[in-house]
Design a protein around this motif. Sequence first.
Motif, PDB file in Angstrom:
ATOM      1  N   ASP A 176       0.839  -1.195   0.000  1.00  0.00           N
ATOM      2  CA  ASP A 176       0.000   0.000   0.000  1.00  0.00           C
ATOM      3  C   ASP A 176       0.873   1.243   0.000  1.00  0.00           C
ATOM      4  O   ASP A 176       2.086   1.190   0.171  1.00  0.00           O
ATOM      5  CB  ASP A 176      -0.920   0.014   1.222  1.00  0.00           C
ATOM      6  CG  ASP A 176      -0.135   0.181   2.524  1.00  0.00           C
ATOM      7  OD1 ASP A 176       1.069  -0.163   2.548  1.00  0.00           O
ATOM      8  OD2 ASP A 176      -0.710   0.661   3.505  1.00  0.00           O
ATOM      9  N   TRP A 178      -3.964   3.765  -0.504  1.00  0.00           N
ATOM     10  CA  TRP A 178      -4.131   3.063  -1.777  1.00  0.00           C
ATOM     11  C   TRP A 178      -3.512   1.674  -1.636  1.00  0.00           C
ATOM     12  O   TRP A 178      -2.333   1.542  -1.319  1.00  0.00           O
ATOM     13  CB  TRP A 178      -3.476   3.817  -2.927  1.00  0.00           C
ATOM     14  CG  TRP A 178      -4.217   5.059  -3.309  1.00  0.00           C
ATOM     15  CD1 TRP A 178      -4.016   6.313  -2.840  1.00  0.00           C
ATOM     16  CD2 TRP A 178      -5.283   5.150  -4.248  1.00  0.00           C
ATOM     17  NE1 TRP A 178      -4.901   7.192  -3.407  1.00  0.00           N
ATOM     18  CE2 TRP A 178      -5.696   6.512  -4.295  1.00  0.00           C
ATOM     19  CE3 TRP A 178      -5.946   4.232  -5.067  1.00  0.00           C
ATOM     20  CZ2 TRP A 178      -6.721   6.951  -5.113  1.00  0.00           C
ATOM     21  CZ3 TRP A 178      -6.971   4.668  -5.880  1.00  0.00           C
ATOM     22  CH2 TRP A 178      -7.351   6.023  -5.895  1.00  0.00           C
ATOM     23  N   SER A 190      -2.512  -1.960  -3.283  1.00  0.00           N
ATOM     24  CA  SER A 190      -2.292  -2.665  -4.544  1.00  0.00           C
ATOM     25  C   SER A 190      -2.284  -4.182  -4.364  1.00  0.00           C
ATOM     26  O   SER A 190      -2.415  -4.920  -5.344  1.00  0.00           O
ATOM     27  CB  SER A 190      -0.964  -2.217  -5.176  1.00  0.00           C
ATOM     28  OG  SER A 190       0.108  -2.380  -4.275  1.00  0.00           O
ATOM     29  N   PRO A 225      -6.710  -6.901  -6.009  1.00  0.00           N
ATOM     30  CA  PRO A 225      -7.044  -5.839  -6.969  1.00  0.00           C
ATOM     31  C   PRO A 225      -6.154  -5.869  -8.205  1.00  0.00           C
ATOM     32  O   PRO A 225      -4.968  -6.184  -8.120  1.00  0.00           O
ATOM     33  CB  PRO A 225      -6.806  -4.560  -6.148  1.00  0.00           C
ATOM     34  CG  PRO A 225      -5.835  -4.949  -5.089  1.00  0.00           C
ATOM     35  CD  PRO A 225      -6.141  -6.373  -4.756  1.00  0.00           C
ATOM     36  N   THR A 226      -6.752  -5.565  -9.334  1.00  0.00           N
ATOM     37  CA  THR A 226      -5.971  -5.471 -10.577  1.00  0.00           C
ATOM     38  C   THR A 226      -5.312  -4.108 -10.713  1.00  0.00           C
ATOM     39  O   THR A 226      -4.414  -3.923 -11.525  1.00  0.00           O
ATOM     40  CB  THR A 226      -6.885  -5.728 -11.797  1.00  0.00           C
ATOM     41  OG1 THR A 226      -7.980  -4.795 -11.751  1.00  0.00           O
ATOM     42  CG2 THR A 226      -7.431  -7.146 -11.756  1.00  0.00           C
ATOM     43  N   HIS A 227      -5.784  -3.152  -9.900  1.00  0.00           N
ATOM     44  CA  HIS A 227      -5.170  -1.823  -9.853  1.00  0.00           C
ATOM     45  C   HIS A 227      -5.380  -1.284  -8.440  1.00  0.00           C
ATOM     46  O   HIS A 227      -6.229  -1.792  -7.692  1.00  0.00           O
ATOM     47  CB  HIS A 227      -5.790  -0.892 -10.898  1.00  0.00           C
ATOM     48  CG  HIS A 227      -7.281  -0.787 -10.809  1.00  0.00           C
ATOM     49  ND1 HIS A 227      -7.935  -0.015  -9.867  1.00  0.00           N
ATOM     50  CD2 HIS A 227      -8.263  -1.409 -11.533  1.00  0.00           C
ATOM     51  CE1 HIS A 227      -9.239  -0.143 -10.021  1.00  0.00           C
ATOM     52  NE2 HIS A 227      -9.473  -0.979 -11.014  1.00  0.00           N
ATOM     53  N   PRO A 228      -4.626  -0.308  -7.989  1.00  0.00           N
ATOM     54  CA  PRO A 228      -4.734   0.182  -6.610  1.00  0.00           C
ATOM     55  C   PRO A 228      -6.153   0.588  -6.239  1.00  0.00           C
ATOM     56  O   PRO A 228      -6.876   1.207  -7.009  1.00  0.00           O
ATOM     57  CB  PRO A 228      -3.782   1.382  -6.591  1.00  0.00           C
ATOM     58  CG  PRO A 228      -2.772   1.067  -7.635  1.00  0.00           C
ATOM     59  CD  PRO A 228      -3.530   0.363  -8.728  1.00  0.00           C
ATOM     60  N   LYS A 246      -8.644   2.529  -3.455  1.00  0.00           N
ATOM     61  CA  LYS A 246      -8.662   3.575  -2.438  1.00  0.00           C
ATOM     62  C   LYS A 246      -9.462   3.110  -1.230  1.00  0.00           C
ATOM     63  O   LYS A 246     -10.602   2.675  -1.357  1.00  0.00           O
ATOM     64  CB  LYS A 246      -9.273   4.853  -3.009  1.00  0.00           C
ATOM     65  CG  LYS A 246      -9.261   6.043  -2.056  1.00  0.00           C
ATOM     66  CD  LYS A 246      -9.868   7.272  -2.727  1.00  0.00           C
ATOM     67  CE  LYS A 246      -9.895   8.465  -1.794  1.00  0.00           C
ATOM     68  NZ  LYS A 246     -10.497   9.658  -2.434  1.00  0.00           N
TER      69      LYS A 246
END
Length: 388
Positions: A75, A85, A87, A186-189, A191
């Motif tokens: 993160d 965030w 990841s 997650p495939t992207h960060p 929130k």
Amino acid sequence: MARPTPWHRIMAIGLLAVTTALVVAGCGGSTRTAAKHATVVGDPVIYPGVSPAQLAAEQVVRTSFLTATISPLADKPGHGPGVVWISAYPTFTLQLRSLEDGHLIGPLLRSVGTISASPTAGGSVIAVESYGCRSDVVRIDPTTGYARLIRVLPQGAGNSVVSPNGRYLAYLTYPSPQSCSAIRQPTHPVKTIINPGGPAQFLPSVVAVVNLTTGVTVRAATKNPGNPPFGLAWSPDGKMLATVDSANNSITLLSAARPDLATARQIKASRGCGFVTTTWIRSGLVAVEGCNRQEIDLSPRTLVELTPAGRPVTTWRLAACINGVTVVSDPSARHVLVEEDLGYGNGSPCGKPRPGGWDTRIAEVRGSRLSTIANFPPRQGYPFLVGW
């Protein structure tokens, strides 16, 4: 100055910010397809990395114990109070280890959810994957690695322990269920807001017992969510549960059929002391006692055997500089394992965190002494004791 807490213990008791955020956000699920019914019986599945031949060769009955490890959280901080965030979520791995020297026999389960588990007298392992809003209960055959999903709980479940007859599961949870949706890495960060409020930012304050066949559940809640019970242990006859009351550091004895924290009998420690954790054996209870003026759970030095009435019978000396301790008994309720997290505590030289991190020591109670089985340095990922 606030004392540091070992990473694995934060995860194990549910204080990790990511877990709290997921509960409040209503996220939950697993790498498997989310179940839609209260009772789900899945097809047998073998988890990657398990070697059936190796597991069988280790003769798992009474020669192994259960640990879990956690992968790092990936993160970075965001803008605003508590914004992070993420990841990659931490991944829990349930492991089978040799009682001879602690070496890894094989992994039994991997999950994005927190894992608690305990063996049954029949040799299988009941594991619970908790995702904050719901939990998957699986039965694992450690000799083959096969696992079957046997029940889905509509709430988070931690510190789960199975009854001696294997029919009931006791666990700690929260006062009210959360909405739930599937979760995966997650495939992207992503929130996330840490500790946005609500009951999930507290530790679990409800003791629950579920019939694994019917799903019928009984519950007992503390008066104050800020005073959660710590740990659960079944009596050998399956009629009672023992837990530690964090409000007064006493051992609370609950009826498993009708748990009631308000009227439960309590066993108090000696004057000026308190209990940190406990397990049940055939002759009574084994508990860790701390006698520090501040934070009795920091650097407790005594393991004590108690009669059912609470009278001390035998004591053992624990190591210095303990910052976290766990005790568990085997399914026969005749033997006890102790985990000591070493590296920080009260007084010199324990008052400063060890530069290299914590060591985890696993020991067995053998007669008048604690016999070390294994020492795990930080580089081994902080394996922590789950069950025996």
